[in-house]
Design a protein around this motif. Structure first.
Motif, PDB file in Angstrom:
ATOM      1  N   SER A  27       0.729  -1.204  -0.131  1.00  0.00           N
ATOM      2  CA  SER A  27      -0.029  -0.149   0.018  1.00  0.00           C
ATOM      3  C   SER A  27       0.779   1.236  -0.042  1.00  0.00           C
ATOM      4  O   SER A  27       0.350   2.233  -0.399  1.00  0.00           O
ATOM      5  N   GLY A  28       1.996   1.162   0.289  1.00  0.00           N
ATOM      6  CA  GLY A  28       3.003   2.424   0.588  1.00  0.00           C
ATOM      7  C   GLY A  28       2.580   3.131   1.895  1.00  0.00           C
ATOM      8  O   GLY A  28       3.193   4.224   1.949  1.00  0.00           O
ATOM      9  N   LEU A  29       1.751   2.831   2.453  1.00  0.00           N
ATOM     10  CA  LEU A  29       1.524   3.646   3.910  1.00  0.00           C
ATOM     11  C   LEU A  29       2.410   3.086   5.128  1.00  0.00           C
ATOM     12  O   LEU A  29       2.816   1.910   5.025  1.00  0.00           O
ATOM     13  N   SER A  30       2.118   3.753   5.919  1.00  0.00           N
ATOM     14  CA  SER A  30       2.920   3.240   7.441  1.00  0.00           C
ATOM     15  C   SER A  30       2.061   2.403   7.983  1.00  0.00           C
ATOM     16  O   SER A  30       0.804   2.088   7.601  1.00  0.00           O
ATOM     17  N   ARG A  31       2.486   1.391   8.971  1.00  0.00           N
ATOM     18  CA  ARG A  31       1.613   0.344   9.484  1.00  0.00           C
ATOM     19  C   ARG A  31       0.314   1.024  10.386  1.00  0.00           C
ATOM     20  O   ARG A  31      -1.004   0.635  10.214  1.00  0.00           O
ATOM     21  N   GLU A  32       0.585   2.223  10.879  1.00  0.00           N
ATOM     22  CA  GLU A  32      -0.442   2.977  11.654  1.00  0.00           C
ATOM     23  C   GLU A  32      -1.418   3.488  10.757  1.00  0.00           C
ATOM     24  O   GLU A  32      -2.710   3.291  10.943  1.00  0.00           O
ATOM     25  N   ALA A  33      -1.127   4.189   9.585  1.00  0.00           N
ATOM     26  CA  ALA A  33      -2.009   4.762   8.851  1.00  0.00           C
ATOM     27  C   ALA A  33      -2.758   3.623   8.091  1.00  0.00           C
ATOM     28  O   ALA A  33      -4.025   3.686   7.835  1.00  0.00           O
ATOM     29  N   TYR A  34      -2.288   2.418   7.744  1.00  0.00           N
ATOM     30  CA  TYR A  34      -3.001   1.319   7.206  1.00  0.00           C
ATOM     31  C   TYR A  34      -3.963   0.706   8.057  1.00  0.00           C
ATOM     32  O   TYR A  34      -5.129   0.636   7.793  1.00  0.00           O
ATOM     33  N   LEU A  35      -3.605   0.594   9.206  1.00  0.00           N
ATOM     34  CA  LEU A  35      -4.682   0.098  10.400  1.00  0.00           C
ATOM     35  C   LEU A  35      -5.930   1.125  10.569  1.00  0.00           C
ATOM     36  O   LEU A  35      -6.964   0.620  10.593  1.00  0.00           O
ATOM     37  N   ARG A  36      -5.287   2.444  10.443  1.00  0.00           N
ATOM     38  CA  ARG A  36      -6.506   3.441  10.803  1.00  0.00           C
ATOM     39  C   ARG A  36      -7.400   3.312   9.373  1.00  0.00           C
ATOM     40  O   ARG A  36      -8.672   3.495   9.443  1.00  0.00           O
ATOM     41  N   HIS A  37      -6.874   3.180   8.247  1.00  0.00           N
ATOM     42  CA  HIS A  37      -7.798   2.933   7.077  1.00  0.00           C
ATOM     43  C   HIS A  37      -8.861   1.748   7.463  1.00  0.00           C
ATOM     44  O   HIS A  37      -9.841   2.010   7.136  1.00  0.00           O
ATOM     45  N   LEU A  38      -8.356   0.681   7.779  1.00  0.00           N
ATOM     46  CA  LEU A  38      -8.976  -0.436   7.803  1.00  0.00           C
ATOM     47  C   LEU A  38     -10.039  -0.239   9.000  1.00  0.00           C
ATOM     48  O   LEU A  38     -11.371  -0.662   8.913  1.00  0.00           O
ATOM     49  N   VAL A  39      -9.867   0.582  10.173  1.00  0.00           N
ATOM     50  CA  VAL A  39     -10.762   0.775  11.273  1.00  0.00           C
ATOM     51  C   VAL A  39     -11.822   1.854  10.663  1.00  0.00           C
ATOM     52  O   VAL A  39     -12.919   1.662  11.279  1.00  0.00           O
ATOM     53  N   ASN A  40     -11.413   2.747   9.964  1.00  0.00           N
ATOM     54  CA  ASN A  40     -12.497   3.612   9.261  1.00  0.00           C
ATOM     55  C   ASN A  40     -13.252   3.168   8.278  1.00  0.00           C
ATOM     56  O   ASN A  40     -14.127   3.618   7.621  1.00  0.00           O
ATOM     57  N   GLY A  41     -13.063   1.829   8.038  1.00  0.00           N
ATOM     58  CA  GLY A  41     -14.058   1.268   6.953  1.00  0.00           C
ATOM     59  C   GLY A  41     -13.333   1.435   5.528  1.00  0.00           C
ATOM     60  O   GLY A  41     -14.273   1.230   4.502  1.00  0.00           O
TER      61      GLY A  41
END
Length: 59
Positions: A27-41
């Motif tokens: 994805s090219g994101l940080s791990r934290e940003a990736y997980l925030r995307h998933l949490v936000n649907g």
């Protein structure tokens, strides 16, 4: 002051961690940003290929 001041700790097995790291890298994101995307649907998109930006400049 940070907006995100709640830290979460969770455990993964080796296979789950490898899969997460593979998806994060893709994805090219940080791990934290990736997980925030998933949490936000949101489903994070794959990062464009490395030569994408050079091709766009040529156009």
């Amino acid at each position: 002051m940070r907006k995100r001041n709640i830290a979460l700790l969770f455990r993964l097995n080796r296979k789950e961690a490898e899969l997460l790291n593979k998806k994060v890298k893709k994805s090219g994101l940080s791990r934290e940003a990736y997980l925030r995307h998933l949490v936000n649907g949101l489903l994070p998109n794959d990062a464009p290929p490395p030569d994408y930006y050079a091709m766009m400049q040529e156009l």
